[in-house]
Every structure is written in C-alpha cells, then in structure tokens.
Design an enzyme around this catalytic site. Structure first.
Site, PDB file in Angstrom:
ATOM      1  N   CYS A   1      -2.291   9.643   2.436  1.00 46.94           N
ATOM      2  CA  CYS A   1      -1.845   9.065   1.159  1.00 46.94           C
ATOM      3  C   CYS A   1      -2.840   9.317   0.030  1.00 46.94           C
ATOM      4  O   CYS A   1      -2.456   9.366  -1.131  1.00 46.94           O
ATOM      5  CB  CYS A   1      -1.593   7.573   1.311  1.00 46.94           C
TER       6      CYS A   1
ATOM      7  N   GLU B   1       0.886  -1.181   0.000  1.00 47.09           N
ATOM      8  CA  GLU B   1       0.000   0.000   0.000  1.00 47.09           C
ATOM      9  C   GLU B   1       0.912   1.215   0.000  1.00 47.09           C
ATOM     10  O   GLU B   1       1.451   1.584   1.052  1.00 47.09           O
ATOM     11  CB  GLU B   1      -0.909  -0.018   1.242  1.00 47.09           C
TER      12      GLU B   1
HETATM   13  P1  NAD Z   1       7.968   4.712   5.299  1.00 45.56           P
HETATM   14  O1  NAD Z   1       7.982   3.911   4.058  1.00 45.56           O
HETATM   15  O2  NAD Z   1       9.136   5.561   5.623  1.00 45.56           O
HETATM   16  O3  NAD Z   1       7.770   3.763   6.581  1.00 45.56           O
HETATM   17  C1  NAD Z   1       6.729   2.834   6.678  1.00 45.56           C
HETATM   18  C2  NAD Z   1       7.167   1.688   7.559  1.00 45.56           C
HETATM   19  O4  NAD Z   1       8.315   1.070   6.995  1.00 45.56           O
HETATM   20  C3  NAD Z   1       7.542   2.097   8.986  1.00 45.56           C
HETATM   21  O5  NAD Z   1       7.006   1.160   9.890  1.00 45.56           O
HETATM   22  C4  NAD Z   1       9.057   2.048   8.976  1.00 45.56           C
HETATM   23  O6  NAD Z   1       9.591   1.679  10.225  1.00 45.56           O
HETATM   24  C5  NAD Z   1       9.356   0.972   7.960  1.00 45.56           C
HETATM   25  N1  NAD Z   1      10.627   1.212   7.274  1.00 45.56           N
HETATM   26  C6  NAD Z   1      11.130   2.412   6.881  1.00 45.56           C
HETATM   27  N2  NAD Z   1      12.314   2.221   6.260  1.00 45.56           N
HETATM   28  C7  NAD Z   1      12.550   0.897   6.268  1.00 45.56           C
HETATM   29  C8  NAD Z   1      13.621   0.081   5.772  1.00 45.56           C
HETATM   30  N3  NAD Z   1      14.685   0.611   5.156  1.00 45.56           N
HETATM   31  N4  NAD Z   1      13.542  -1.244   5.945  1.00 45.56           N
HETATM   32  C9  NAD Z   1      12.474  -1.796   6.566  1.00 45.56           C
HETATM   33  N5  NAD Z   1      11.453  -1.074   7.065  1.00 45.56           N
HETATM   34  C10 NAD Z   1      11.492   0.249   6.908  1.00 45.56           C
HETATM   35  O7  NAD Z   1       6.620   5.531   5.211  1.00 45.56           O
HETATM   36  P2  NAD Z   1       6.062   6.587   6.207  1.00 45.56           P
HETATM   37  O8  NAD Z   1       6.922   7.820   6.143  1.00 45.56           O
HETATM   38  O9  NAD Z   1       5.836   5.967   7.529  1.00 45.56           O
HETATM   39  O10 NAD Z   1       4.637   6.901   5.532  1.00 45.56           O
HETATM   40  C11 NAD Z   1       4.485   7.781   4.463  1.00 45.56           C
HETATM   41  C12 NAD Z   1       4.315   7.055   3.152  1.00 45.56           C
HETATM   42  O11 NAD Z   1       3.336   6.038   3.269  1.00 45.56           O
HETATM   43  C13 NAD Z   1       3.791   7.979   2.067  1.00 45.56           C
HETATM   44  O12 NAD Z   1       4.441   7.685   0.865  1.00 45.56           O
HETATM   45  C14 NAD Z   1       2.324   7.622   1.970  1.00 45.56           C
HETATM   46  O13 NAD Z   1       1.718   7.923   0.744  1.00 45.56           O
HETATM   47  C15 NAD Z   1       2.376   6.167   2.231  1.00 45.56           C
HETATM   48  N6  NAD Z   1       1.085   5.680   2.712  1.00 45.56           N
HETATM   49  C16 NAD Z   1       0.360   4.854   1.924  1.00 45.56           C
HETATM   50  C17 NAD Z   1      -0.885   4.434   2.350  1.00 45.56           C
HETATM   51  C18 NAD Z   1      -1.726   3.506   1.528  1.00 45.56           C
HETATM   52  O14 NAD Z   1      -2.663   2.941   2.090  1.00 45.56           O
HETATM   53  N7  NAD Z   1      -1.468   3.322   0.263  1.00 45.56           N
HETATM   54  C19 NAD Z   1      -1.362   4.862   3.573  1.00 45.56           C
HETATM   55  C20 NAD Z   1      -0.590   5.704   4.343  1.00 45.56           C
HETATM   56  C21 NAD Z   1       0.655   6.107   3.910  1.00 45.56           C
END
Ligand code: NAD
Length: 510
Positions: free
Chosen positions: A285, A251
C-alpha cells in the site's frame, strides 16, 4: 484452552449456520451485554459476539498481567510458527522468505516489543491541569478499552496487517474478533488453526469469511472496527459501522507519488525506488506508485533503474527467488491490463500460468491513462514527465490525498518544499517504505487513503477510549455556591476569575 468451538472450518468460506451459527444457537444470541437483537437475530455470528461480550463484561481482559500474558503468547506464535508463516506466504504469493521475515515477522516483533516495553506507562491514568475551582480535586484521563472490537485485514501482508492491530487491541484490554483475508488461503488457515492455539479463546476469535459472511458479521454491534483494505470496501465497512455508530479506523490505499528532482544521486534513487516498488511484487500500500520527474531526469533514471533491477533480480527476474508473484488470477488480469498504458521501456513480460509480471517501467504516459487512475498494486512503475517541482506539487495536489508522498533531492529545501506543500498520510524523503519501519511514527492515511493511525503507541491509543474523569470530594459545598441559582453578576465574576483559561503572554496590567 478451548479450541475449535467458535472457529469455523479453517481455510474454507464459512457457510452460514456453521460453527459460529451453532454458537449463536447455544448462546441464544442474547447473552449479557448483547445488543441490537433486531439486527442480529438469526445472525450466524451473534452467539460468537455475545460470548466475547460476556467475556469482556467479566473484566478478564483488563488486568495488565493478562494483557502481557496474551501479548507474550502472540510473540511465541511468531517465534515458533515462523517457518509455517514463511511457507504459507510463499504458497500464497511466492513471497520471498527474506521479504516475509522482514515485513511479517521482524516488524510485528518490533511492534510487540515496543508495546510490552511501554504498556504499564501507556495504561496509566494521565493527570491533567486543573483550574482554581477544581484545584483540590483529581482530574485525569483514564485509558479504557472499547470492548469487543473487530479487525478486518487484507492479503498483501496477511500476518503483519492482522497482528499489528491485534497487538494494540490486546494491549488496550479489548476482546477481539480478527478476520483475515480469504484471498491468501494458506495464511488464513494458519491463522485460524495456529494463532488460536496461543490466545485465550474466550476473548479472542478468528473468523474465516468471504464477502457474504463478512457482511453478516458486520451486522453485529462491535465497539470498534479496524479495517485495512481498499477505499471502495472501506466505504462499505463504514456504512455498516454507521448503523451502530461504531468508531472506525480505515487503513486504505491509493496512488503514492514519488517526485525525483534534477539534483540527486541517480543510482541511489533508482535502487531505493525500485526496492520500494518491487518489494512484495509491488503489492504494497505504501509503494511508490508513480514517478514524477523532468524529461532530463527520466533519461538518466531509466538506465539506472534497469541496472538496479538487474542487480536485484538478475537478467531474468522470473528465475529470481527474491521476486514474488501476483496473489490471484483476477488480480493478475487487472495488473496485466494496466500494461496497455504508455510504452514499456523495461520489463513488460508476463506469464498468466505463473501469475508472473516482470518488474516493469513505463513511459510516455498521460494523466488520463488507466494506469494513472487506479492504484497499481503490482510491479509496474510509470514515469510521468513534469517541468519542475512546482508542476509536480500541482499534480499531487490535484489528486486524492495519498497514503505517502516521496521526494528525492540532494537539496533539502526541495524535499522540505514538497513536504510543506502537499498533504498525505505520511512522508518519506530520499527513500521509500522506510518510514513504516519506525514504531515511533504514526502510520495511517488521510482523506481517500484512510482515517486513524496505528503502530506502537498509536495502535494502543486507537483501541483506547480516553475517558475524561474528574473526582471531587463530598464536602466544601460553600465553594460551589457561586454556580447555583439564583444567578447574579457577582457570581459570574467569580466564575470568570476562578475558571478562566488565560491566554499566555496576554498583558494583564491594563
Ligand atoms: P479489500 O478491500 O478487497 O479486502 C480487505 C478485507 O475486506 C478482506 O478481509 C476482505 O475479505 C474484506 N472485504 C472485501 N470486500 C468486502 C465487502 N464487500 N464487505 C465486507 N468485507 C469485505 O482489499 P485487499 O484487496 O485485500 O487489499 C488491497 C487494498 O488494501 C489496496 O487498496 C491497498 O492499498 C490496501 N491496503 C492498505 C493498507 C494500509 O495500511 N493503509 C495496507 C495494505 C493494503
């Protein structure tokens, strides 16, 4: 119920060799069903995953009564800890309580009730059509859980985006590891300390982890990974999943275009766009990321947007209890830098100490400006001028497929044309965000915005392996003779006649 033993110190980044590490040593990391010991030997989470796998193999999560009991417990968590949830999200990002209750509690409860209302029906074997050869047999789709699944959630809706997939995963009969975002510390702590008091700790675990620890967690084999977050981290998760051929849901995010045609009720459009853009301080998002409209519409839209913003948040949004803050310092700096694109016509004020960015509208933008290159994820709405609907559609089609396309027009044909000629995860005509509130609609992205679906039945199906089953009797062997060697043309003729799927409407007289 056991608490604590498999949960690391809540609210802290879990040092390697901590609680989960001890669990690994205790279990030797090699319990029944443990796999890929090479990749996970010495891994701090191997013991935890092994324990969940042993619980999964015991069959404990499979009976419907068990699933219902756990889901009802999850519902009690939402009811009894509602105030704690509102306080934690307020501390993390000054999320307005109204927005928190709507997005984190009400939407989760809806998903939960939809699931509880339909679970017995969703779980049932689905009997399917048969051909002549199998007419006397039983052919059905069995709804099998995957096993031990991992859910990784982001920070922007830290309860909703963790619990909605968890509801589907429990409903489908899986054991689950959930990993909340480490960015929203207060909510992460609440989940680790409180959610665990409601769920069966043999089968459901919370891991609090930053990037380094999550990397180690991902070395373990899971049977499904459900990830919500940015496309760039999505690639990292998919790469880790590929090592074990683990199926995934992604997602992701992106830039959601919002086309506003020349014929529309401008005040209504302004209110609906401003609400969708500035809800949760733009950290959504599915927020409309930018508006595409004609120069004439921009002239009408700007005063209407100014009016809507004042109506919503008063003359100084900084003082409004209904307008939140950016989640962290680095997030603030990134969003603030995007204000350098184009020209500010509404808002633009910032306060780094408070991580405040006013609801802002930008004009005079070029498609190549930085703000038009990355997902904004903050309270800024750029307006890009296009000559007409066709140019807007070309603009949308020339970019990555977004999570949602929005189109506003009093003319249904215009809305339908944008729907037909574009591709995106979802679509909403004449409003923003509202499509997400229906549990009956699948929610998910396509291409750069994601892979797979959730909400209601779609989450249940995501965490369910649809197992194709055919049960035949032992007798009637004579009926099988035509498929055994030695082969001949006559046998082949029987196979054609007895197993062919005929094209509907095809003329069979000639
Ligand atoms: P992110 O990708 O930085 O982090 C999401 C999760 O991934 C967190 O739990 C984090 O700890 C983990 N993570 C981060 N880097 C990692 C790595 N290198 N290895 C393993 N795990 C890792 O995203 P965010 O900043 O928390 O959220 C914002 C993003 O999420 C935006 O792009 C937004 O559009 C998207 N989003 C999508 C939806 C959807 O339903 N499609 C919903 C909400 C947010």
């Amino acid at each position: 119920m056991e608490t604590g033993s498999i949960f690391p110190q809540p609210g802290t980044q879990q040092p390697l060799g901590s609680e989960a590490g001890k669990a690994a040593e205790d279990d030797g990391g090699g319990g029944k069903g443990s796999v890929d010991s090479d990749a996970t030997s010495g891994n701090p989470y191997a013991g935890l995953v092994s324990r969940l796998r042993a619980a999964w193999l015991s069959g404990k999560t499979q009976p419907m009564e068990y699933r219902v009991a756990q889901l009802e417990a999850l519902g009690r968590f939402l009811d009894e800890k509602k105030q704690d949830i509102l306080e934690a999200t307020a501390l993390d990002m000054r999320k307005p309580p109204f927005e928190a209750e709507y997005s984190e509690i009400i939407l989760c409860k809806n998903d939960l009730h939809e699931t509880l209302n339909n679970l017995s029906y969703w779980m049932k074997d689905e009997h399917v059509d048969k051909n002549l050869v199998t007419r006397l047999d039983s052919a059905f789709i069995r709804k099998d859980p995957y096993g031990v699944v991992l859910i990784i959630a982001p920070w922007n809706y830290p309860i909703n985006l963790l619990l909605v997939p968890l509801i589907g995963a429990i409903a489908a009969g899986n054991c689950v590891v959930v990993k909340p975002s480490e960015t929203t510390k207060n909510t992460e702590r609440l989940i680790a300390e409180m959610l665990t008091c409601y769920l069966d700790n043999d089968c459901f675990a919370v891991v609090t982890a930053g990037v380094q620890e999550t990397t180690r967690l991902l070395e373990n084999k899971f049977d499904y990974i459900f990830y919500t977050g940015s496309p760039s981290v999505g690639r990292i998760i998919m790469t880790a999943a590929a090592k074990h051929l683990t199926p995934v849901t992604m997602e992701l995010g992106g830039k959601n275009p919002c086309y506003v045609s020349d014929s529309c009720d401008v005040q209504n459009v302004a209110r609906r766009v401003a609400w969708g853009r500035f809800f949760n301080t733009g950290q959504t998002c599915v927020a409309p990321d930018y508006v595409l409209c004609s120069a004439a519409m921009q002239e009408k839209l700007l005063p209407a947007l100014r009016e809507a913003i004042t109506e919503f948040y008063g003359p100084n949004p900084r003082d409004s209890p209904d307008f939140g803050r950016i989640v962290g310092d680095k997030h603030f700096q990134r969003v603030q830098a995007l204000l350098r694109s184009g020209r500010v016509v509404i808002g633009g004020q910032t306060d780094e100490k408070e991580r405040y960015i006013a609801p802002t509208v930008l004009v005079d933008l070029q498609p190549s400006d930085p703000i038009m290159q990355e997902e904004i994820f903050g309270p800024i709405l750029p307006i890009v001028i296009v000559a007409n609907m066709d140019e807007a559609i070309d603009f949308i089609r020339s970019r990555e497929q977004p999570l949602v396309v929005y189109a506003f027009s009093s003319n249904d044909k215009v809305v339908n044309q944008v729907l037909e000629k574009t591709s995106s995860g979802g679509f909403c005509g004449n409003d923003t965000l509202m499509h997400v509130t229906l549990t009956s609609l699948p929610f998910g992205g396509i291409g750069n915005s994601g892979l797979g679906m959730c909400h209601g039945r779609f989450t249940f199906d995501t965490f369910t392996h649809h197992r194709g089953c055919l049960l035949r009797g032992m007798g009637r062997e004579a009926l099988n003779a035509f498929r055994y060697p030695p082969y001949n043309q006559q046998k082949l003729g029987i196979i054609w006649a007895a197993s062919e799927v005929k094209r509907k409407g095809a003329c069979t007289l000639l």
